[in-house]
Design an enzyme around this catalytic site. Structure first.
Site, PDB file in Angstrom:
ATOM      1  CE  LYS A   1      36.045  47.754  41.180  1.00 27.52           C
ATOM      2  NZ  LYS A   1      35.462  48.147  39.870  1.00 27.52           N
TER       3      LYS A   1
ATOM      4  CE1 TYR B   1      36.912  44.351  42.516  1.00 29.59           C
ATOM      5  CE2 TYR B   1      36.429  44.733  44.835  1.00 29.59           C
ATOM      6  CZ  TYR B   1      36.037  44.767  43.512  1.00 29.59           C
ATOM      7  OH  TYR B   1      34.783  45.207  43.179  1.00 29.59           O
TER       8      TYR B   1
ATOM      9  CB  SER C   1      34.176  52.406  42.831  1.00 32.04           C
ATOM     10  OG  SER C   1      35.137  52.071  43.809  1.00 32.04           O
TER      11      SER C   1
END
Length: 286
Positions: free
Chosen positions: A157, A153, A139
């Site tokens: 994650k 983004y 991650s």
């Protein structure tokens, strides 16, 4: 940390032609482990790691479930088992949430989330049949604490974090472990143009937030505090541990950010506690 295992392992690593993936594969091979290293072009894996008897370089575009299933079958056919899955493939999208187009968002999730799911589903039947194994999902600190300019983004994650939390609980009774790794800023090529995509749309009114982040990132490439070689060593230690954690933060910047967020969340929870607990039915006492 608990007692480490010294048994030779079989690794399945995505995004293994460069960066974290290549370094983890290299270190695993150096100690005598066997490695299935995947990339969209397997020749790039050979170029990075060389031809080795313990290395199987395979074509894998993680956005293709067909590729994932085929790679998992080839891996087991060659080495007979898989002990550690490292879901490392991914890239970053730099831009404001409003600036990101539907296509840019979709491509980001296709790789970072759906790609991880394709590979995990392909490998898990082998781990379940063995009654052993370890899923390690790479991650980011952005999976624990979101940042301006990285909203999409970070959303991917955050999804990786949620999936790993569930896997950690679901797989434990089967003898399989799951860990999410949260690197901070490491001195890799992550900020290069081939690892970070900037949104095509730039909105001038975000100059003081997203624009500041763009400027910061432009000056940060290859000046990050984390040492990628030390991260690779940490991943091997994680894989060898008999009782691995759900989360592993890597980098002093990540540790500081997690502590800061935890303190802020606790303070906000206390500040709004009366409102938070005011919504129960009157017959609920706790």
């Amino acid at each position: 940390m608990t007692q480490a295992s010294t048994t030779s392992k079989v690794w399945f690593i995505t995004g293994a032609s460069r960066g974290f993936g290549a370094l983890i594969a290299r270190d695993a091979l150096l100690r005598g482990d066997r490695v299935i290293a995947t990339a969209r072009n397997p020749q790039t894996v050979i170029d990075a790691l060389g031809e080795q008897a313990n290395l199987l370089a395979l074509k894998l575009d993680v956005t293709s479930e067909t590729d994932a299933q085929a790679a998992a079958k080839q891996a087991v056919a060659r080495f007979g088992r898989i002990d550690v899955l490292v879901n490392n493939a991914g890239y970053g999208l730099l831009g404001g949430v409003e600036e990101a187009s539907a296509d840019e968002v979709r491509k980001q999730f296709d790789t970072n989330v759906f790609g991880l799911l394709h590979v995990t589903r392909a490998v898990l039947p082998t781990l379940r049949a063995q009654g052993s194994g370890h899923v390690i999902n790479i991650s980011s600190i952005g999976g624990y604490m979101s940042h301006q300019g990285w909203g999409v983004y970070c959303a991917t994650k955050f999804a990786v974090e949620a999936l790993t939390e569930a896997l950690h609980t679901e797989l434990a009774p089967l003898g399989v472990r799951a860990t999410v790794v949260e690197p901070g800023f490491f001195r890799t090529d992550f900020l290069n143009a081939d690892s970070v995509v900037s949104t095509a749309n730039h909105i001038a009114q975000y100059a003081d937030s997203v624009g500041v982040m763009r400027t910061l990132m432009a000056g940060a490439n290859h000046k990050q505090p984390g040492d990628p070689a030390k991260l690779a060593s940490a991943i091997l230690k994680l894989a060898d541990d008999a009782n691995p954690p759900l989360r592993l933060a890597l980098g002093s910047d990540t540790v500081a950010a997690i502590q800061k967020k935890n303190q802020a969340v606790e303070a906000e929870l206390q500040q709004w506690m009366a409102v938070s607990t005011s919504t129960n039915h009157d017959d609920v006492t706790a």
